[in-house]
Design a protein around this motif. Structure first.
Motif, short mmCIF file in Angstrom:
data_model
loop_
_atom_site.label_atom_id
_atom_site.label_comp_id
_atom_site.label_asym_id
_atom_site.label_seq_id
_atom_site.Cartn_x
_atom_site.Cartn_y
_atom_site.Cartn_z
N ALA A 1 0.83 -1.21 0.00
CA ALA A 1 0.00 0.00 0.00
C ALA A 1 0.87 1.26 0.00
N MET A 2 1.99 1.22 0.72
CA MET A 2 2.91 2.36 0.73
C MET A 2 3.47 2.59 -0.68
N ALA A 3 3.85 1.50 -1.35
CA ALA A 3 4.38 1.61 -2.71
C ALA A 3 3.31 2.12 -3.67
N GLN A 4 2.10 1.64 -3.54
CA GLN A 4 1.01 2.09 -4.40
C GLN A 4 0.75 3.58 -4.20
N ALA A 5 0.81 4.04 -2.96
CA ALA A 5 0.60 5.45 -2.69
C ALA A 5 1.67 6.30 -3.39
N LEU A 6 2.90 5.81 -3.44
CA LEU A 6 3.97 6.54 -4.14
C LEU A 6 3.71 6.56 -5.64
N ARG A 7 3.22 5.45 -6.20
CA ARG A 7 2.86 5.43 -7.63
C ARG A 7 1.73 6.42 -7.89
N ASP A 8 0.73 6.40 -7.04
CA ASP A 8 -0.41 7.29 -7.21
C ASP A 8 0.00 8.76 -7.12
N ALA A 9 1.00 9.06 -6.29
CA ALA A 9 1.46 10.43 -6.10
C ALA A 9 2.47 10.84 -7.18
N GLY A 10 2.81 9.92 -8.08
CA GLY A 10 3.76 10.23 -9.14
C GLY A 10 5.21 10.22 -8.70
N LYS A 11 5.50 9.66 -7.54
CA LYS A 11 6.88 9.62 -7.04
C LYS A 11 7.58 8.32 -7.38
N MET A 12 6.84 7.38 -7.95
CA MET A 12 7.41 6.08 -8.28
C MET A 12 6.81 5.60 -9.60
N GLN A 13 7.68 5.16 -10.48
CA GLN A 13 7.24 4.63 -11.77
C GLN A 13 7.83 3.22 -11.92
N VAL A 14 6.98 2.27 -12.26
CA VAL A 14 7.42 0.90 -12.50
C VAL A 14 7.24 0.63 -13.99
N ILE A 15 8.35 0.31 -14.65
CA ILE A 15 8.36 0.07 -16.09
C ILE A 15 8.68 -1.40 -16.30
N GLY A 16 7.85 -2.10 -17.03
CA GLY A 16 8.10 -3.50 -17.31
C GLY A 16 7.16 -4.42 -16.57
N ASP A 17 7.47 -5.69 -16.66
CA ASP A 17 6.61 -6.74 -16.12
C ASP A 17 7.26 -7.39 -14.91
N ARG A 18 6.75 -7.05 -13.72
CA ARG A 18 7.33 -7.59 -12.48
C ARG A 18 7.13 -9.10 -12.35
N SER A 19 6.18 -9.66 -13.08
CA SER A 19 5.92 -11.09 -12.97
C SER A 19 7.02 -11.93 -13.63
N LYS A 20 7.91 -11.31 -14.41
CA LYS A 20 8.99 -12.06 -15.05
C LYS A 20 10.06 -12.51 -14.06
N ARG A 21 10.09 -11.93 -12.88
CA ARG A 21 11.09 -12.30 -11.89
C ARG A 21 10.79 -13.71 -11.40
#
Length: 142
Positions: A106-126
């Motif tokens: 939830a903390m990470a999602q809040a950062l994405r929602d606030a524009g402070k974090m961008q995730v590029i790519g597919d995390r499921s590939k790990r």
């Protein structure tokens, strides 16, 4: 021992952690393959005197680990995040507890929602066989 987030000591710890984990899997899962890059924008002056972003990358292929400082785009997942915003996440030890893992998410999602974090790519590939590094890193992050 603890290290400032994204400091040279922290980077060395990360390199050792990933390398050791991959070595453990070389015989039972030599096909493990994943890659990641994290970029920390607006870092403190003591870590980046000229204000340049701090970055690290890790590429695991055929049991070999390529780890280095610097930004790369040829990875499965690239995370770009504000340094001050990520430090609390980096220090947050979930202790493997589902409720705390949900809180971290939830903390990470809040950062994405606030524009402070961008995730590029597919995390499921790990590859899930590698396991999670987060709590180990949190315990050594000052």
């Amino acid at each position: 021992m603890t290290y400032a987030f994204a400091s040279p000591g922290w980077m060395a710890f990360m390199h050792g952690l990933v390398t050791e984990r991959v070595r453990r899997f070389q015989t039972e899962a030599p096909d493990i393959s994943w890659s990641l890059c994290e970029v920390f924008t607006d870092p403190p002056a003591d870590l980046s005197p000229d204000g340049s972003p701090l970055a690290w990358h890790c590429i695991v292929r055929d049991g070999e680990v390529t780890f280095g400082e610097g930004e790369r785009d040829d990875v499965d997942v690239k995370i770009v995040i504000d340094y001050e915003a990520v430090v609390p996440l980096g220090r947050y030890d979930t202790r493997g507890e589902p409720a705390r893992q949900a809180e971290l998410a939830a903390m990470a999602q809040a950062l994405r929602d606030a524009g402070k974090m961008q995730v590029i790519g597919d995390r499921s590939k790990r590859d899930p066989r590698v396991g999670d590094f987060h709590d180990i890193i949190a315990r050594v992050t000052a």
